[in-house]
Motif scaffolding. Structure first.
Motif, short mmCIF file in Angstrom:
data_model
loop_
_atom_site.label_atom_id
_atom_site.label_comp_id
_atom_site.label_asym_id
_atom_site.label_seq_id
_atom_site.Cartn_x
_atom_site.Cartn_y
_atom_site.Cartn_z
N PRO A 1 0.83 -1.07 0.35
CA PRO A 1 -0.15 0.01 0.16
C PRO A 1 0.89 1.41 0.01
O PRO A 1 -0.16 2.39 -0.76
N LYS A 2 2.02 1.41 0.07
CA LYS A 2 2.66 2.93 0.72
C LYS A 2 4.33 2.71 0.20
O LYS A 2 4.28 3.46 -0.49
N TYR A 3 4.75 1.31 -0.20
CA TYR A 3 6.71 0.80 -1.04
C TYR A 3 6.47 0.42 -1.65
O TYR A 3 5.54 -0.79 -1.63
N ARG A 4 6.54 0.85 -3.04
CA ARG A 4 7.24 0.21 -3.62
C ARG A 4 9.06 -0.59 -3.96
O ARG A 4 9.31 0.66 -3.96
N ILE A 5 9.14 -1.58 -3.92
CA ILE A 5 10.60 -2.30 -3.84
C ILE A 5 11.46 -2.71 -4.69
O ILE A 5 10.23 -3.83 -5.48
N LYS A 6 11.69 -2.28 -5.48
CA LYS A 6 12.80 -3.59 -6.04
C LYS A 6 14.06 -4.73 -5.47
O LYS A 6 14.73 -3.63 -4.82
N THR A 7 13.15 -5.64 -5.44
CA THR A 7 14.69 -6.90 -4.75
C THR A 7 15.50 -7.04 -5.73
O THR A 7 15.84 -7.00 -6.72
N ASN A 8 16.64 -7.70 -4.92
CA ASN A 8 17.57 -8.40 -6.45
C ASN A 8 18.06 -10.14 -5.28
O ASN A 8 17.09 -10.83 -4.85
N ALA A 9 19.10 -10.61 -6.13
CA ALA A 9 19.25 -11.50 -5.38
C ALA A 9 19.57 -11.94 -4.41
O ALA A 9 19.45 -12.86 -2.98
N PHE A 10 20.41 -10.63 -3.25
CA PHE A 10 20.79 -11.22 -2.07
C PHE A 10 19.61 -10.74 -1.29
O PHE A 10 20.28 -11.00 -0.40
N ASP A 11 18.47 -10.10 -1.07
CA ASP A 11 17.55 -10.47 -0.55
C ASP A 11 17.17 -11.46 -0.63
O ASP A 11 16.29 -12.02 0.43
N ILE A 12 16.78 -12.42 -1.85
CA ILE A 12 16.76 -13.87 -1.60
C ILE A 12 18.01 -15.09 -1.32
O ILE A 12 17.09 -16.15 -0.07
N PHE A 13 18.55 -14.44 -0.56
CA PHE A 13 19.55 -15.53 -0.34
C PHE A 13 19.59 -14.69 1.34
O PHE A 13 20.10 -15.96 1.66
N ALA A 14 19.36 -14.09 1.61
CA ALA A 14 19.47 -13.70 2.65
C ALA A 14 18.43 -14.44 3.52
O ALA A 14 18.30 -14.31 4.25
N MET A 15 17.55 -13.96 2.62
CA MET A 15 16.22 -14.63 3.55
C MET A 15 15.80 -16.36 4.10
O MET A 15 15.71 -17.02 4.47
N LEU A 16 17.31 -16.54 2.74
CA LEU A 16 16.85 -18.05 2.94
C LEU A 16 18.04 -18.71 3.60
O LEU A 16 17.56 -19.52 4.95
N LEU A 17 19.41 -18.04 3.81
CA LEU A 17 20.32 -17.96 5.17
C LEU A 17 19.79 -18.11 6.13
O LEU A 17 20.42 -18.81 6.93
N GLY A 18 19.04 -17.01 6.87
CA GLY A 18 18.26 -16.17 7.82
C GLY A 18 17.43 -17.54 8.09
O GLY A 18 17.02 -17.81 9.45
N PHE A 19 16.87 -18.08 7.20
CA PHE A 19 15.59 -19.21 7.48
C PHE A 19 16.52 -20.92 8.38
O PHE A 19 16.10 -21.06 9.65
N VAL A 20 17.82 -20.63 8.12
CA VAL A 20 18.58 -21.80 8.27
C VAL A 20 19.23 -21.75 9.28
O VAL A 20 19.40 -22.21 9.94
N LEU A 21 19.63 -20.51 9.09
CA LEU A 21 20.41 -19.35 10.86
C LEU A 21 19.15 -19.74 12.14
O LEU A 21 19.27 -19.91 13.07
N THR A 22 17.68 -19.39 11.77
CA THR A 22 16.74 -19.44 13.19
C THR A 22 16.59 -21.27 12.89
O THR A 22 16.68 -21.01 14.12
N PHE A 23 16.62 -21.77 12.24
CA PHE A 23 16.54 -23.61 12.25
C PHE A 23 17.03 -23.67 13.67
O PHE A 23 17.26 -24.56 14.48
N LEU A 24 18.85 -23.80 13.05
CA LEU A 24 19.40 -23.93 14.39
C LEU A 24 19.72 -23.07 15.36
O LEU A 24 19.84 -24.14 16.29
N PHE A 25 19.61 -21.53 15.37
CA PHE A 25 19.21 -21.11 16.64
C PHE A 25 18.33 -22.45 17.35
O PHE A 25 17.95 -22.66 18.84
N LEU B 1 15.95 -25.94 22.21
CA LEU B 1 14.99 -26.32 22.74
C LEU B 1 15.49 -28.22 23.61
O LEU B 1 15.51 -28.17 24.20
N PHE B 2 16.56 -28.59 22.49
CA PHE B 2 17.48 -29.31 22.80
C PHE B 2 18.79 -29.48 23.72
O PHE B 2 18.69 -31.02 24.76
N ALA B 3 19.19 -28.27 23.77
CA ALA B 3 20.04 -27.99 24.93
C ALA B 3 19.52 -27.01 25.79
O ALA B 3 20.93 -26.55 26.53
N GLU B 4 18.94 -26.53 26.03
CA GLU B 4 18.69 -25.28 26.93
C GLU B 4 19.34 -24.38 26.53
O GLU B 4 19.79 -23.44 27.09
#
Length: 596
Positions: free
Chosen positions: A39-63, A68-71
């Motif tokens: 509604p307010k912002y029009r943003i042109k993304t690039n490949a780095f945004d996709i890479f950061a999103m995928l890497l963030g998912f993996v790192l969040t999963f590991l964290f 949960l498993f080792a307190e």
């Protein structure tokens, strides 16, 4: 930092590609984005945004998995957090030439605090406080990186900055990153297709030709196999490899399904947490947090409608009651400062120390709220705050500082008589935090430029950092053992004296088992819980067989760590060192346990 953002009308339904915005500070030529999705912002993304999103998912999963498993007490938690921290830093500041000093200080504190997961075997409540503190510091770090702070005086509005930029704005624009990626991808495809229509037609024709060749091959290949033995052998080998490939693919698919079943309770929270974290980073990277976070301090000035006389009468009655309470309980309160129980009460030290803490903590919270209400809603004479209300608010601060000091004296008396526990240390530190908080509020009453909230939150962060890095379990175990062996405290149970010490209590168990006290047998039993005998003859053929229920093992006359990841820290190595220094005591304890 250059911003790939164009502000547009929220009701816009159509827009033209490569339109330049004359209202924005930075004119960027970029594809149109659907106004309904953004509604307010029009943003042109690039490949780095996709890479950061995928890497963030993996790192969040590991964290999440390590928490949960080792307190959280494992080097994996530290590694996962530092990965997220580094990703956020690079993603947000990739176009910046340098970092400001405030961001460097807060970032350094984040790194140091995260090391506590790898260095210490802290109890879960400390790790929980560390995680909450890291969330707050991470938000403050991102604000400092992007200069999104709108209230630089350090008042409670500073907390509003963190709340808005770390919670409210990312939730408001939660789907913005993914909608922007989707629209950029679609627009890019359209542009590519418009420029390469002839090339696309050639590729389509080639694919159709390949598909049409398969029916012919179904007739030709069997004929060739029957007509030539060498080709038949080669074709047989080829088809065997194809069948083997699909069998391996089936086995791999089964392993993937098993992995998903084993990690389903980690994937579910990751699916929600990882997109939120990326939304936070995305809003900082493209300046949305900076744009949305407005200075709201002037709005609150309009709320000052209360009469100073009204608040003065209200606070006067409350302060009078508090004064009577202090005078009537003076002997009861202040006896702890002299190191003894109040006369004539007939209560024990435990009852004296415990009684009233939570009630007085509630009073402190109420008084803090009263001070906030009078400051927020009391009318000013010009810009001056009522001196009478200041005096009453100052009395409330002094009253709570006195209560916290009394509580600390009670806890010290309790510690000297009964030893340390986690709860007693926590109460002592809470009292210190309350004293600092009310001191800062008192200074703020007379100096409006004093950054009291930054001092308070900074103090809390330092306390939690020190508590997590100094090894509270080892401190408690050492203190209680020395007091017990010197006869200054008495205990009928090893669990009562060294409760929940974990591997940090091993050195104390060795010292007590060597003594002539009544707890020496219990201490020897505790050694056998943490140290197991590695049966070399039984495991001679397979040296990788390790008993998982022991943190340490006795092998070849030495105590070694078991292969548990959460034991790779300072506390574990200190325990191994202490046990190897008194290896004869360990061997005797294991021998006695085996013979019983």
């Amino acid at each position: 930092m250059e911003k790939d953002i164009i502000n547009s009308d929220s009701n816009m339904n159509k827009c033209e590609t490569n339109k330049s915005s004359t209202e924005s500070k930075t004119i960027v030529s970029q594809p149109c984005v659907n106004a309904g999705a953004l509604p307010k912002y029009r943003i042109k993304t690039n490949a780095f945004d996709i890479f950061a999103m995928l890497l963030g998912f993996v790192l969040t999963f590991l964290f999440i998995r390590s928490v949960l498993f080792a307190e959280a007490s494992t080097w994996k938690t530290t590694a996962a957090y530092l990965g997220i921290f580094a990703l956020a830093t690079v993603y947000i500041t990739i176009k910046q030439k340098k970092l400001n000093a405030q961001a460097i200080v807060i970032g350094a504190l984040c790194v140091v605090l995260s090391l506590s997961f790898a260095l210490r075997s802290n109890p879960y409540e400390i790790n929980f406080c560390v995680i909450i503190t890291l969330i707050y510091l991470s938000g403050s770090y991102c604000i400092a990186l992007t200069n999104s702070n709108r209230h630089s005086r350090g008042s409670y509005f500073f907390l509003l900055d963190v709340l808005k930029t770390e919670v409210l704005i990312p939730l408001k624009y939660f789907f913005l990153p993914y909608a922007a990626m989707h629209n950029t991808r679609i627009t890019g495809r359209q542009e590519k297709r418009n420029g390469n229509k002839k090339t696309d037609k050639k590729y389509i024709a080639v694919i159709i030709g390949i598909v049409c060749a398969f029916p012919v091959l179904l007739i030709v290949v069997p004929l060739l196999i029957k007509g030539d033995a060498a080709f038949e052998s080669m074709a047989g080998t080829f088809f065997e490899k194809i069948i083997g490939f699909f069998k391996n693919l089936e086995d791999s698919f089964g392993r993937v399904i098993s992995w998903f079943e084993a990690n389903i309770f980690i994937l579910v929270p990751t699916v929600f947490v990882a997109p939120y974290i990326f939304s936070v980073m995305f809003s900082y990277r493209y300046g949305i947090s900076n744009e949305e976070n407005r200075d709201t301090s002037k709005k609150y000035a309009k709320l000052r409608f209360g009469s100073p006389a009204l608040f003065s009468g209200f606070l006067g009655v409350i302060c009078l009651v508090y004064l009577i309470y202090i005078l009537s309980q003076a002997a009861y309160f202040f006896s702890a400062f002299s190191g003894k129980l109040p006369d004539g009460t007939g209560i024990t030290i435990a009852e004296y120390a415990r009684r009233g803490f939570f009630e007085l903590a509630g009073v402190a919270a109420l008084n803090l709220a009263l001070i906030a209400v009078t400051v927020l809603f009391s009318r000013r004479n010009g810009k001056k705050f009522s001196k009478v209300i200041k005096v009453f608010d100052l009395f409330l601060c002094a009253f709570n500082i006195l209560l916290s000091a009394v509580s600390m004296s009670k806890i010290v008396l309790y510690m000297n008589e009964m030893g340390l526990t986690h709860k007693r240390i926590y109460v002592f530190l809470i009292d210190i935090a309350m004293i600092i908080a009310f001191l800062c509020v008192a200074v703020r009453l007379f100096n409006e430029k004093f950054p009291y909230m930054k001092v308070i939150t900074g103090t809390l962060c330092v306390i939690i950092t020190a508590l997590s890095l100094f090894g509270v379990n080892g401190i408690i175990a050492k203190y209680n053992t020395e007091k017990y062996l010197s006869g200054k405290i008495k205990s009928n149970s090893i669990y009562e004296m060294l409760d929940n010490m974990g591997i940090d209590g091993c050195e104390s168990y060795v010292k007590i088992s060597e003594s002539k006290t009544k707890l020496r047998e219990s201490a020897s039993e505790q050694i056998c819980i943490y140290v197991g005998a590695f049966e070399s003859e039984k495991n001679k053929e397979d040296e990788d067989i390790w008993p998982d229920y022991h943190d340490m093992l006795l092998k070849d006359g030495k105590v070694i760590l078991n292969n548990n990841d959460y034991l790779l820290n300072i506390d574990a190595y200190n325990a191994v060192r202490a046990l190897n220094e008194r290896i004869d005591v360990v061997k005797k304890a294991l021998a006695d346990n085996a013979g019983s």
